[in-house]
Design a protein around this motif. Structure first.
Motif, PDB file in Angstrom:
ATOM      1  N   LEU A  94      31.801  42.507  45.625  1.00 50.09           N
ATOM      2  CA  LEU A  94      31.795  43.144  44.999  1.00 50.09           C
ATOM      3  C   LEU A  94      30.628  43.252  43.716  1.00 50.09           C
ATOM      4  O   LEU A  94      30.252  41.744  43.642  1.00 50.09           O
ATOM      5  N   HIS A  95      30.623  44.043  43.323  1.00 49.20           N
ATOM      6  CA  HIS A  95      29.486  43.733  42.438  1.00 49.20           C
ATOM      7  C   HIS A  95      30.658  43.158  40.713  1.00 49.20           C
ATOM      8  O   HIS A  95      31.383  43.637  40.358  1.00 49.20           O
ATOM      9  N   SER A  96      29.568  41.654  40.077  1.00 50.01           N
ATOM     10  CA  SER A  96      30.821  41.024  39.251  1.00 50.01           C
ATOM     11  C   SER A  96      29.533  40.274  37.931  1.00 50.01           C
ATOM     12  O   SER A  96      28.784  40.023  39.404  1.00 50.01           O
ATOM     13  N   ARG A  97      29.722  40.214  37.397  1.00 52.07           N
ATOM     14  CA  ARG A  97      28.987  39.448  36.733  1.00 52.07           C
ATOM     15  C   ARG A  97      29.004  38.011  36.547  1.00 52.07           C
ATOM     16  O   ARG A  97      28.417  37.307  36.089  1.00 52.07           O
ATOM     17  N   SER A  98      30.148  37.712  36.843  1.00 49.39           N
ATOM     18  CA  SER A  98      30.016  36.071  37.112  1.00 49.39           C
ATOM     19  C   SER A  98      31.451  35.686  37.795  1.00 49.39           C
ATOM     20  O   SER A  98      32.093  36.944  38.095  1.00 49.39           O
ATOM     21  N   ILE A 103      37.546  38.133  39.823  1.00 49.14           N
ATOM     22  CA  ILE A 103      38.779  37.913  39.590  1.00 49.14           C
ATOM     23  C   ILE A 103      39.283  38.848  39.206  1.00 49.14           C
ATOM     24  O   ILE A 103      40.175  39.862  38.932  1.00 49.14           O
ATOM     25  N   ALA A 104      38.861  39.560  37.608  1.00 49.10           N
ATOM     26  CA  ALA A 104      39.368  40.591  36.542  1.00 49.10           C
ATOM     27  C   ALA A 104      39.636  41.513  37.170  1.00 49.10           C
ATOM     28  O   ALA A 104      39.852  42.635  36.917  1.00 49.10           O
ATOM     29  N   ARG A 105      38.355  41.954  37.861  1.00 50.60           N
ATOM     30  CA  ARG A 105      37.919  43.190  38.496  1.00 50.60           C
ATOM     31  C   ARG A 105      38.538  43.498  39.851  1.00 50.60           C
ATOM     32  O   ARG A 105      39.118  44.541  39.333  1.00 50.60           O
ATOM     33  N   ILE A 106      38.906  42.521  40.573  1.00 53.40           N
ATOM     34  CA  ILE A 106      40.462  42.577  41.802  1.00 53.40           C
ATOM     35  C   ILE A 106      41.530  43.096  40.941  1.00 53.40           C
ATOM     36  O   ILE A 106      42.169  43.934  41.688  1.00 53.40           O
ATOM     37  N   VAL A 107      42.127  41.899  40.247  1.00 53.71           N
ATOM     38  CA  VAL A 107      43.108  42.389  39.302  1.00 53.71           C
ATOM     39  C   VAL A 107      43.094  43.535  38.750  1.00 53.71           C
ATOM     40  O   VAL A 107      44.579  44.338  39.221  1.00 53.71           O
ATOM     41  N   ASP A 108      42.110  44.544  37.712  1.00 57.27           N
ATOM     42  CA  ASP A 108      42.526  45.400  37.295  1.00 57.27           C
ATOM     43  C   ASP A 108      42.397  46.495  37.901  1.00 57.27           C
ATOM     44  O   ASP A 108      42.343  47.937  37.367  1.00 57.27           O
ATOM     45  N   ILE A 118      49.789  40.730  42.511  1.00 57.00           N
ATOM     46  CA  ILE A 118      48.299  40.720  43.385  1.00 57.00           C
ATOM     47  C   ILE A 118      47.508  39.017  43.065  1.00 57.00           C
ATOM     48  O   ILE A 118      47.024  38.682  43.212  1.00 57.00           O
ATOM     49  N   ARG A 119      47.715  38.875  41.690  1.00 56.41           N
ATOM     50  CA  ARG A 119      47.390  37.318  41.193  1.00 56.41           C
ATOM     51  C   ARG A 119      48.219  36.555  41.287  1.00 56.41           C
ATOM     52  O   ARG A 119      47.737  35.416  42.028  1.00 56.41           O
ATOM     53  N   ALA A 166      40.360  33.290  30.433  1.00 52.31           N
ATOM     54  CA  ALA A 166      39.897  33.103  30.227  1.00 52.31           C
ATOM     55  C   ALA A 166      39.005  31.169  29.794  1.00 52.31           C
ATOM     56  O   ALA A 166      38.521  30.843  29.932  1.00 52.31           O
ATOM     57  N   GLN A 167      40.553  30.894  30.779  1.00 55.73           N
ATOM     58  CA  GLN A 167      40.364  29.560  31.071  1.00 55.73           C
ATOM     59  C   GLN A 167      39.498  29.068  32.399  1.00 55.73           C
ATOM     60  O   GLN A 167      39.367  27.911  32.781  1.00 55.73           O
ATOM     61  N   LEU A 168      38.968  30.827  32.919  1.00 54.79           N
ATOM     62  CA  LEU A 168      38.427  30.006  34.257  1.00 54.79           C
ATOM     63  C   LEU A 168      36.315  29.718  34.319  1.00 54.79           C
ATOM     64  O   LEU A 168      36.298  28.667  34.765  1.00 54.79           O
TER      65      LEU A 168
END
Length: 217
Positions: A94-98, A103-108, A118-119, A166-168
């Motif tokens: 999937l398209h993601s900058r990092s 992870i955030a894109r999948i969850v959101d 989902i998490r 944020a901790q990842l």
């Protein structure tokens, strides 16, 4: 796509198994002459209507490995997670900058009420996330990949489950012993190795100050 294809090719060589790919379009043709594995490659719009319907149907064939060309929508993500939870090895993009942003894109992509579930699914099923940027090769033709690698160990699994995105980044920075690397460190290594120009690397970094720090400037 070619990075994932190379990994899957190696998996097919090591052990005989059934691979089903769902792609749009088919980008990587597997060499079955090197293996006893069975490969079925299917293209969206030609052999199946969508990634989601293709995934649903593919699970009935009991493949060992599934390649999903791209997770474009909620249903595709849902079926990919279901496949991973039921013991299939799933490769997707999937398209993601990092890596953390993936992870955030999948969850959101899911409604807020479903996001805790989902998490939990990601924390249990996910094994590794690789983010890739392609940069022009310094003084030559072609491009080189700069990679960010996040392996889901116990610590990162807990962060995903608890929504501590944020901790990842810090976990990746301290995860070198587990084979992890941040994009910025990889970019700095490529510059020091004379493989890419510093300006190209700086433009590709998510955290410019972090890149400069790894570069020693």
């Amino acid at each position: 796509a070619h990075l994932g294809g190379a990994l899957v090719q190696q998996a097919l060589i090591k052990r005989s198994q059934l691979l089903i790919t769902l792609e749009d379009p088919i980008e990587y043709v597997y060499d079955i002459n090197k293996t006893d594995s069975l490969v079925r490659q299917r293209q969206v719009g030609r052999h199946l209507k969508s990634f989601a319907t293709g995934l649903r149907d593919a699970l009935r064939e009991d493949p060992v490995i599934l390649v999903v060309g791209e997770m474009r929508d909620l249903e595709t993500v849902r079926w990919a997670l279901t496949a991973a939870e039921t013991g299939h090895l799933v490769f997707s993009s999937l398209h993601s900058r990092s890596a953390p942003y993936a992870i955030a894109r999948i969850v959101d992509s899911f409604p807020a009420v479903q996001q805790p579930q989902i998490r939990n699914q990601l924390a249990d099923a996910l094994r590794v996330v690789v983010a890739q940027r392609l940069l022009p090769r310094l003084g030559g033709r072609g491009r080189l990949p700069a990679l960010e690698v996040m392996r889901v160990n116990h610590s990162i699994s807990s962060m995903i489950r608890e929504g501590k995105s944020a901790q990842l980044v810090s976990a990746i920075q301290s995860g070198g012993a587990d084979g992890m690397i941040t994009l910025e460190r990889c970019l700095a290594d490529m510059v020091r190795g004379g493989r890419v120009a510093v300006d190209e690397a700086r433009a590709a970094a998510n955290d410019i100050s972090g890149f400069e720090s790894y570069l020693g400037r």
